[in-house]
Motif scaffolding. Sequence first.
Motif, PDB file in Angstrom:
ATOM      1  N   ASN A   1       5.779  14.847   9.256  1.00 48.86           N
ATOM      2  CA  ASN A   1       4.884  15.713   8.484  1.00 48.86           C
ATOM      3  C   ASN A   1       5.447  17.120   8.285  1.00 48.86           C
ATOM      4  O   ASN A   1       4.842  17.928   7.611  1.00 48.86           O
ATOM      5  CB  ASN A   1       3.522  15.805   9.184  1.00 48.86           C
ATOM      6  CG  ASN A   1       2.841  14.456   9.218  1.00 48.86           C
ATOM      7  OD1 ASN A   1       2.918  13.695   8.267  1.00 48.86           O
ATOM      8  ND2 ASN A   1       2.177  14.155  10.325  1.00 48.86           N
TER       9      ASN A   1
ATOM     10  N   SER B   1       0.837  -1.191   0.000  1.00 52.95           N
ATOM     11  CA  SER B   1       0.000   0.000   0.000  1.00 52.95           C
ATOM     12  C   SER B   1       0.874   1.244   0.000  1.00 52.95           C
ATOM     13  O   SER B   1       1.963   1.261   0.571  1.00 52.95           O
ATOM     14  CB  SER B   1      -0.885  -0.021   1.255  1.00 52.95           C
ATOM     15  OG  SER B   1      -1.329   1.259   1.591  1.00 52.95           O
TER      16      SER B   1
ATOM     17  N   THR C   1       7.808   5.527   3.546  1.00 50.17           N
ATOM     18  CA  THR C   1       8.311   6.846   3.930  1.00 50.17           C
ATOM     19  C   THR C   1       9.836   6.829   3.997  1.00 50.17           C
ATOM     20  O   THR C   1      10.502   7.725   3.473  1.00 50.17           O
ATOM     21  CB  THR C   1       7.737   7.258   5.305  1.00 50.17           C
ATOM     22  OG1 THR C   1       6.321   7.240   5.221  1.00 50.17           O
ATOM     23  CG2 THR C   1       8.230   8.623   5.729  1.00 50.17           C
TER      24      THR C   1
ATOM     25  N   ASN D   1       0.332   3.635   1.706  1.00 47.28           N
ATOM     26  CA  ASN D   1       0.306   4.120   3.085  1.00 47.28           C
ATOM     27  C   ASN D   1       1.250   3.354   4.005  1.00 47.28           C
ATOM     28  O   ASN D   1       1.291   3.625   5.203  1.00 47.28           O
ATOM     29  CB  ASN D   1      -1.117   4.046   3.646  1.00 47.28           C
ATOM     30  CG  ASN D   1      -2.086   4.895   2.847  1.00 47.28           C
ATOM     31  OD1 ASN D   1      -1.730   5.964   2.375  1.00 47.28           O
ATOM     32  ND2 ASN D   1      -3.305   4.410   2.684  1.00 47.28           N
ATOM     33  N   ASP D   2       1.981   2.391   3.477  1.00 49.45           N
ATOM     34  CA  ASP D   2       2.905   1.598   4.290  1.00 49.45           C
ATOM     35  C   ASP D   2       3.983   2.516   4.865  1.00 49.45           C
ATOM     36  O   ASP D   2       4.641   3.250   4.128  1.00 49.45           O
ATOM     37  CB  ASP D   2       3.544   0.506   3.423  1.00 49.45           C
ATOM     38  CG  ASP D   2       4.322  -0.518   4.220  1.00 49.45           C
ATOM     39  OD1 ASP D   2       5.181  -0.115   5.031  1.00 49.45           O
ATOM     40  OD2 ASP D   2       4.083  -1.725   4.012  1.00 49.45           O
ATOM     41  N   GLN D   3       4.164   2.487   6.179  1.00 50.12           N
ATOM     42  CA  GLN D   3       5.125   3.369   6.855  1.00 50.12           C
ATOM     43  C   GLN D   3       6.549   3.201   6.315  1.00 50.12           C
ATOM     44  O   GLN D   3       7.302   4.154   6.212  1.00 50.12           O
ATOM     45  CB  GLN D   3       5.104   3.102   8.371  1.00 50.12           C
ATOM     46  CG  GLN D   3       6.023   4.004   9.169  1.00 50.12           C
ATOM     47  CD  GLN D   3       5.626   5.474   9.080  1.00 50.12           C
ATOM     48  OE1 GLN D   3       4.450   5.812   9.105  1.00 50.12           O
ATOM     49  NE2 GLN D   3       6.617   6.348   8.958  1.00 50.12           N
TER      50      GLN D   3
END
Length: 185
Positions: free
Chosen positions: A184, A19, A26, A21-23
């Motif tokens: 962020n 995904s 990052t 969104n997988d950490q």
Amino acid sequence: MRKIMAVTGYKSYELNVRSANDQRLTYIKYALKQRIIAFIENGGEWIITSGQLGIELWACEIVDELKQDYDIKYAIIPPFNNQDKKWAEADQQLYQRLIHTADYYALLYKDDYKGPGQFTAKNQWLIEKSDCCLILVDDEYPGSVSYFLEQAKPYSEVNDYLIDYITSFDLNEVINEIQPNDLNS
């Protein structure tokens, strides 16, 4: 001066990244971005990939973002037509978006997949058209990246061709560097 860098590495499924969104993504993208920026700041002008899932597409995404602040271009040269045919829909959408925003896009072979020789030819083409390469790989578990390395290493021994690695050690360093900070900001 090195002006053209091929970027490759693990496919997303080899890293078990399923995904956007997988950490872990990052950290991977941060490591890629830092190396690409260093390349640009040392005179780099082009990033070339074959647009495969994972590291290659993520590198193209990063370059697409960096174009706002840097004079950098990227090319996607797939080994054959419809390489994304069996990919998940989200991956297909990303691929289609990136080939449409690429500064250069061309098929190495105009036909659909015919055999593994197309991948060998793709690796050779990327190596011969670049001055250096950046590879995200763990030498103990190279996965599909081993095929690229089998061609790049002998080439680098007889040519002025730099192979730059991002290893699991480098990724751990990135985690230690940015984890305490607010991701962020």
